[in-house]
Design a protein around this motif. Structure first.
Motif, PDB file in Angstrom:
ATOM      1  N   ILE A  46      67.729  39.729  57.057  1.00 45.12           N
ATOM      2  CA  ILE A  46      66.285  39.912  57.278  1.00 45.12           C
ATOM      3  C   ILE A  46      65.496  39.404  56.061  1.00 45.12           C
ATOM      4  CG2 ILE A  46      64.431  41.603  57.721  1.00 45.12           C
ATOM      5  CD1 ILE A  46      66.140  41.532  60.076  1.00 45.12           C
ATOM      6  N   ASP A  47      66.077  39.636  54.881  1.00 39.96           N
ATOM      7  CA  ASP A  47      65.407  39.135  53.676  1.00 39.96           C
ATOM      8  C   ASP A  47      65.224  37.622  53.763  1.00 39.96           C
ATOM      9  OD1 ASP A  47      65.521  41.748  52.704  1.00 39.96           O
ATOM     10  OD2 ASP A  47      67.490  41.420  51.806  1.00 39.96           O
TER      11      ASP A  47
ATOM     12  N   ARG B 292      65.288  35.846  56.492  1.00 42.42           N
ATOM     13  CA  ARG B 292      64.407  35.558  57.641  1.00 42.42           C
ATOM     14  C   ARG B 292      62.933  35.628  57.241  1.00 42.42           C
ATOM     15  NH1 ARG B 292      64.040  35.465  63.114  1.00 42.42           N
ATOM     16  NH2 ARG B 292      62.474  36.752  64.134  1.00 42.42           N
ATOM     17  N   LYS B 293      62.631  36.560  56.347  1.00 41.40           N
ATOM     18  CA  LYS B 293      61.243  36.693  55.903  1.00 41.40           C
ATOM     19  C   LYS B 293      60.792  35.470  55.111  1.00 41.40           C
ATOM     20  CE  LYS B 293      60.833  41.726  55.847  1.00 41.40           C
ATOM     21  NZ  LYS B 293      60.956  42.920  54.988  1.00 41.40           N
TER      22      LYS B 293
END
Lengths: 300, 300
Positions: free
Chosen positions: B226-227, B229-230
């Protein structure tokens, strides 16, 4: 997870109901005691659940599907835990017995990401400067991996013995060293599957002739193969010794009849499958907060 | 041998007649010039000769059969000649783009004996103490082998750049270093197939959600995903740069639409097949006297 485990059981039960009452491990496991290789049937097809060559692709496909599923679970555990178990398949046999064929057709059914394949050739100078187990230890599978040894530590009591490359006092000690090594390995969480691919001298002759007759197979032929073939009795004596002396509970020998390629390939895949089934692997449990991650994803 | 070669040609001709007029290499090759990743279609299926997902297993099987044959020929050459060619498939893409899926489903069709698979993780201390290409060089495929890089030298201008792990002056130099490295590699006989698996941000979200929803897939999920992806725009900028600046003739980039898994897997297998076909490999010629060996075998 418990649901998954239940479905494993019923799959095994189904297999038993289909006729394989006894595991292939039990059928092919070499009994303790002196070994006479010539008396081991190289054309038999023990435990094969189908009709024969005709349905071997379908039978292998069945095994392959289960293998694929369980191997992924083993691999998943290896990704999550450093102390996850591993598997080591040791393939030994005379030239043309089909070590390469097994790798291509049986091991080839498994995701390459989970396979650590090592072919042991004539030792290098560096390898010779260490104990014979040095290069073996370096090639052991990591957590969650299925290691495949194409030849192995057993070459050090085979070719080395028959060709007289080290004194008898040297190789005599190796059987015990190998037993100790394998017992430690098993204790540390590696399931060991040792397969002697038993090809007959007659079938070897036919396979070498086939290689010589077909230019597309010349690359598989080596004049040294005939030199080894001429020493067949000495090799069988060396095999008999290692089969007897290194047939331990943590690392037993399985004798795989190898005159029929389709059986040999199916049998090694089935032996691997049974080992994976015994391990009763579950999927690793998340080491993160699933709900929190779902929320993070939704916001991302 | 010449007979064999003829049959290769007719097989290629047949494929062309079946509708693939242009090679997939040409279709997927990234044109020279500036790149806007967002404008590259991630759901397209260029060059796919079948109907869609429904016949993808059959289409892949067709490719697999040819791959199997040509890979064995490549491998045979590697066993006979130290200067035999090799192939290197470089797989790059964002998380969930399917590097693992390609290895499992496309590369998994090939004999594991001919595959040298290397997954590049976060560099170790030892690796960091060397030039960024050091660990890459160590993992290059030997003669006759097909090397597969799961991530590669390009991580050193991707994560390293986006996360600011080295100063800009450092990573700025790397594009040219990579081009030089790849040109040398190609000149020494390694065919390089670079694949950017192009997954959309939307599809990545769906795949991450699927992993979180299914406990059997939790092991594939990492909160760090997710990191990254951000930072999607920063990663796309870094991809655009490396795609433009390292798109050379000896080692061009192919953009593989990766939102449809069945297409992605087929496409990488097909790219590999086309490269092997181009090599026009023949079987190695025997370096022994065939008649003499037949006589030796007969006497043995």
């Amino acid at each position: 997870m418990s649901k998954k485990k239940k479905s494993d059981k019923s799959s095994s039960e189904q297999e038993l109901a289909e006729g394989r009452k006894t595991s292939l491990h039990e059928l092919l496991r070499l009994p303790q005691g002196p070994v006479d290789v010539a008396s081991l049937d190289s054309r038999a097809t023990p435990g094969y659940p189908g009709k024969g060559k005709v349905d071997a692709p379908a039978q292998s496909e069945l095994v392959g599907q289960r293998l694929d599923e369980l191997q992924e679970r083993l691999y998943a555990n290896g990704r999550e835990h450093e102390d996850a178990p591993s598997v080591l398949v040791v393939l030994q046999g005379m030239d043309t017995s089909g070590k390469g064929g097994v790798i291509r057709h049986a091991i080839g059914m498994v995701d390459p990401q989970g396979i650590a394949l090592k072919a042991f050739k004539k030792p290098t100078k560096e390898e010779l400067s260490h104990s014979f187990l040095w290069r073996i230890r370096k090639a052991l599978p990591g957590p969650g991996m299925i290691g495949i040894f194409d030849r192995s530590q057993y070459e050090d009591v085979l070719a080395v013995r028959v060709e007289g490359l080290v004194p008898v006092e040297e190789w005599e000690k190796r059987y015990e060293q190998i037993n100790k090594f394998e017992a430690d390995l098993a204790a540390s969480g590696t399931k060991i599957i040792k397969c002697f691919l038993n090809v007959s001298r007659e079938e070897q002759g036919a396979r070498l002739a086939e290689r010589l007759a077909n230019p597309e197979k010349h690359w598989k032929y080596n004049p040294g193969d005939i030199d080894a073939r001429k020493k067949w009795p000495a090799y069988m004596e060396a095999y008999a010794d290692l089969l007897e002396r290194c047939n331990t509970d943590p690392a037993p020998w399985h004798v795989v009849p190898a005159d029929r390629k389709w059986y040999r390939n199916w049998a090694v895949a089935q032996l691997l499958l049974e080992r994976l089934e015994e391990m009763e692997l579950s999927w690793p449990v998340a080491d993160f907060d699933v709900a929190k991650e779902k929320a993070r994803l939704a916001r991302s």
